[in-house]
Scaffold this active site. Structure first.
Site, PDB file in Angstrom:
ATOM      1  N   HIS A  46      19.273 -25.494  13.985  1.00 28.96           N
ATOM      2  CA  HIS A  46      20.114 -26.579  14.717  1.00 28.96           C
ATOM      3  C   HIS A  46      18.930 -27.794  14.817  1.00 28.96           C
ATOM      4  CE1 HIS A  46      23.368 -25.421  16.710  1.00 28.96           C
ATOM      5  NE2 HIS A  46      23.188 -24.477  17.192  1.00 28.96           N
ATOM      6  N   GLU A  68      23.220 -22.508   9.627  1.00 32.29           N
ATOM      7  CA  GLU A  68      23.368 -22.316  10.724  1.00 32.29           C
ATOM      8  C   GLU A  68      24.695 -21.527  10.949  1.00 32.29           C
ATOM      9  OE1 GLU A  68      23.219 -25.665  13.963  1.00 32.29           O
ATOM     10  OE2 GLU A  68      25.334 -25.197  13.278  1.00 32.29           O
ATOM     11  N   ASN A 406      -4.419 -12.924  -6.096  1.00 35.63           N
ATOM     12  CA  ASN A 406      -5.168 -12.013  -6.679  1.00 35.63           C
ATOM     13  C   ASN A 406      -4.987 -10.641  -6.182  1.00 35.63           C
ATOM     14  OD1 ASN A 406      -6.240 -13.057  -8.997  1.00 35.63           O
ATOM     15  ND2 ASN A 406      -8.188 -13.781  -8.025  1.00 35.63           N
TER      16      ASN A 406
END
Lengths: 667, 162
Positions: A46, A68, A406
């Site tokens: 919003h 939304e 990694n």
């Protein structure tokens, strides 16, 4: 006054909201049955929608509108948050990031991926609830000809019934607010922006007339209209808008059709409390941010330099006061000391940021990497509030991400293997920060298989980073440290998750460039740990002052372990190398003078400074240890930046110069 | 158009810098050596809290070095950007206004002290003043000397016991 200022504010807040979206999505993903995080998701979406619309980024606003909608549908239980939906949501957040990046670079909102994501979401919504066989999204097949333009769709209309209903369902009031500006107002668009910002703090602007773009450009005749959804009453909303200067008049009218109060009381209550708690928190945040001032890094650096010089003068002053023994002066000097110390601490702290700024982006990265490689991994974070110099923070962000990559790629095993090894199929990557005196220690660890030393040995030979003969004599511990050598990488092929041409050596080099220490701990079968000890601040360090030849050198204490006096008879020679035996440990001895290419001072006794560099001890022989002191680091400047072995200089109490020795570079 | 120059002496020869580059002239003060720096850099000084590298032109021009006299000065110069540097000279002689037409480009065949750092020569009555390109004096070395340093570093890296 220009829009540039607002753009910066916008981007900062937009990034914050994108971060919130990411974090809430991760929370939701952990437990798809618990829909609590959806509220936060909805709120962030919003806010983004309102903000981007206000700034005239209509494509972004249109996109967030769709986001939304799907969130609303999840919240109301119409759509179940399947893994597929979750992936779509994550992609939407990426698209929002793209929008913001594009705004930052070119001031236009563009996201290559947004249209496809939006289409998928739309299809999902149209195909109704719970259709598992939604089309698979192919991110590779991004269509260039359809940027997100079309999805901005119906946002420009002042307000549609659906939006009104949506607001009403959250028991918000919707007002039409007409603002009439003063005739003499020179920056109509700026005032309009300020009004919209004021309103956005307490609710949400869901429409405007003329369009947000026209308002932004000032294409209106002194009056404009917002549609405002809020929990406030009409009078309060009016006051918000009227607060802005050069606003002549504010008219407020309640939108008809909004605010249905027919909903059952019992159902409304819990939702309401959640919302109001949220908005209270948001209010508090807004309030505190309005109490702060943006300062350029340059200014901070200047201040820091000045304080550094003040500290130098303080030390000088101390010395004089001690020598002259004026009672009254001494008292003043003490007071002066205290004030300068406090000033120094304050200025230093201004440059500091909590590590959460860096850590917060990692859970999302780990999630994506794990998904890509078919692994499962959680991130645990500790010490998020520990603060560190912002330069260090910014520069360490990439290296840390590399270590995390990694850990996912090489550390964490595939779920099946983990089960076989009696572990939870889901791996854990731990990020922690803690403060230790003048350093911050950052650790990245995982509970994976640990570093495979046999593989490292093999690769080290292939890459010729070490000779066969030396390798044979190396302990497993030493072998582990080989992965931090330039040109080493255990990745079989260039792999998507890690192996981007940078290795652990880059991380190590970065850490050492800050005068820090990099260590690797390996627990075969149980995981590995990367430890980075970083200075709290780059401007002032604790250093040991030593005399070598005629000069006084400073050795940062981050590297020093202890000091003691030594005599020629204490030295031993092993393979023609001078060593000293300290508590049964054989430590090589280096004369500081010789390290600097000068003849060693002949004398019956010297002092040894034991330093810890790359996990190895060394004894640095100096003529005399003067003492420990904090020193303000100054750069050697452009011409001397190639002078090896020095990280800078400092000015001592008597005005003389002391070079700061970079032990790591000398050994 | 006239150009102002700061004249100085080095081993009996006359040199000059463009006055626009000269920030100030100070007496010789304590110089802290930087052992790993290129050899012609004497070290650094603390000038009111600023760290300034100092070069010795005699070393730069490979002149015989003998004891410094009492007229020795350091000319502080502003180089590209705002970086300051100091140059040790035997004596500062005078500040002169020279008509621009008297400043002649250095003949390519010139064989003189400071050879390749000569920007121009100035004909003054009976003598010739050599106009030095200060930026070149500092930057030229980067190719030779700095390569030397990085080779040194590489050599050290190879030593397996460190």
């Amino acid at each position: 006054m220009d829009m540039e200022n607002y753009r910066e504010v916008f981007m900062e807040e937009a990034r914050e909201n994108v971060n919130n979206l990411n974090n809430s999505l991760l929370a939701l993903e952990k437990n798809l049955d618990d829909l609590t995080p959806v509220n936060e998701l909805f709120r962030a979406a919003h806010t983004l929608k309102g903000m981007s619309a206000t700034m005239g980024y209509d494509r972004m606003a249109g996109f967030t509108h769709i986001l939304e909608e799907v969130l609303d549908s999840i919240r109301s239980g119409k759509t179940r948050p399947t893994l597929e939906i979750m992936n779509l949501l994550f992609k939407s957040v990426d698209a929002l990031s793209d929008f913001i990046d594009s705004i930052a670079e070119t001031n236009t909102d563009y996201s290559a991926g947004a249209a496809i994501v939006a289409d998928s979401i739309k299809k999902h919504l149209e195909s109704g609830q719970d259709t598992p066989e939604t089309p698979v999204i192919k991110p590779a097949a991004e269509k260039k000809e359809a940027p997100a333009a079309d999805i901005a769709g119906g946002f420009k209309s002042v307000v549609d019934q659906k939006t009104l209903d949506a607001a009403a369902s959250r028991s918000m009031n919707v007002f039409y607010i007409k603002i009439i500006l003063d005739d003499k107002c020179a920056f109509k668009n700026v005032r309009a922006f300020m009004v919209s910002r004021n309103l956005s703090e307490k609710g949400e602007i869901i429409g405007s007339s003329p369009s947000s773009k026209d308002i932004e450009e000032g294409n209106f005749n002194g009056e404009f209209e917002f549609v405002f959804a809020t929990e406030l009453g009409a009078a309060q909303a009016k006051a918000l808008a009227a607060k802005v200067s050069e606003v002549k008049e504010v008219l407020v009218k309640e939108a008809s059709g909004a605010k249905k109060s027919a909903e059952p009381e019992a159902q409304k209550k819990p939702d309401e409390t959640v919302l109001s708690a949220d908005s209270a928190a948001a209010k508090e945040k807004k309030h505190s941010s309005s109490q702060s001032v943006r300062v350029s890094i340059e200014k901070l650096d200047t201040l820091m330099n000045l304080v550094g010089e003040l500290v130098i003068n303080k030390i000088r002053f101390d010395q004089i006061a001690k020598e002259k023994k004026y009672g009254l002066l001494n008292d003043t000097v003490e007071e002066f000391d205290r004030v300068i110390d406090e000033l120094q601490i304050e200025i230093t702290s201004v440059r500091m940021l909590p590590v959460s700024n860096m850590f917060d982006r990692f859970p999302r990265s780990v999630r994506d990497l794990a998904v890509q490689s078919g692994k499962q991994a959680d991130v645990e974070i500790e010490g998020n509030d520990i603060e560190i110099d912002r330069t260090v923070l910014e520069e360490m962000s990439e290296p840390l991400l590399h270590l995390i990559r990694n850990s996912v790629a090489h550390g964490i095993e595939m779920p099946d293997d983990r089960i076989k090894a009696g572990k939870n199929p889901k791996g854990v990557i731990r990020l922690s920060a803690k403060r230790e005196r003048n350093s911050v220690i950052i650790e990245v660890s995982d509970d994976g298989a640990g570093i495979n030393t046999a593989a490292v040995r093999k690769k080290a030979l292939e890459r010729k980073v070490v000779t066969e003969e030396r390798l044979r004599n190396m302990s497993d511990e030493e072998v582990v440290s080989l992965i931090a050598l330039p040109g080493f990488s255990t990745v079989e092929s260039v792999n998507k998750v890690s192996g981007r041409g940078v290795g652990v050596d880059v991380v190590k080099t970065k850490v050492e460039s800050f005068g820090g220490i990099f260590k690797i701990e390996n627990y075969p079968g149980e995981g590995s740990k990367f430890i980075m000890k970083l200075p709290l601040t780059l401007a002032i360090v604790q250093a040991l002052l030593v005399k070598a030849g005629k000069e006084t050198y400073s050795i940062p204490v981050i590297h020093t372990v202890e000091t003691f006096e030594s005599f020629e008879k204490d030295y031993r020679f092993i393979q023609n190398r001078k060593v000293i035996i300290l508590r049964e440990e054989v430590i090589p001895v280096y004369s500081l003078m010789e390290l600097l290419g000068k003849p060693r001072t002949e004398s019956a006794s010297h002092e040894l400074v034991i330093v810890d560099v790359r996990d190895k001890k060394a004894a640095i022989e100096v003529d005399r240890v003067i003492g420990q002191q904090e020193v303000a680091i100054k750069s050697l400047g452009e011409f001397l930046k190639f002078a090896r072995g020095f990280s800078g200089v400092t000015i001592l109490g008597d005005g003389s110069i002391s070079l700061i020795v970079d032990i790591t570079a000398l050994l | 158009m006239e150009k102002k120059i700061v004249g100085f002496r080095l081993k009996g020869e006359e040199f000059a810098f463009n006055i626009m580059k000269v920030v100030e002239i100070i007496r010789l003060k304590q110089i802290t050596p930087v052992p790993t720096a290129p050899s012609f850099i004497e070290g650094v000084i603390n000038l009111r809290g600023k760290i300034i590298p100092i070069i010795d032109l005699r070393k730069r021009f490979k002149l015989h070095e003998d004891a410094r006299g009492k007229n020795v000065r350091i000319i502080i110069i502003e180089m590209h950007g705002s970086q300051l540097a100091g140059v040790i000279v035997d004596e500062v002689t005078q500040v002169l206004s020279v008509p621009e037409e008297q400043i002649l480009p250095a003949p390519p065949s010139i064989v003189s002290v400071g050879g390749k750092y000569i920007e121009a020569v100035v004909q003054l009555d009976d003598k010739i003043v050599v106009f030095l390109d200060i930026e070149k004096i500092f930057s030229e070395e980067e190719n030779s000397e700095i390569q030397g340093i990085s080779m040194m570093e590489a050599g050290i890296e190879e030593s397996p016991d460190c």
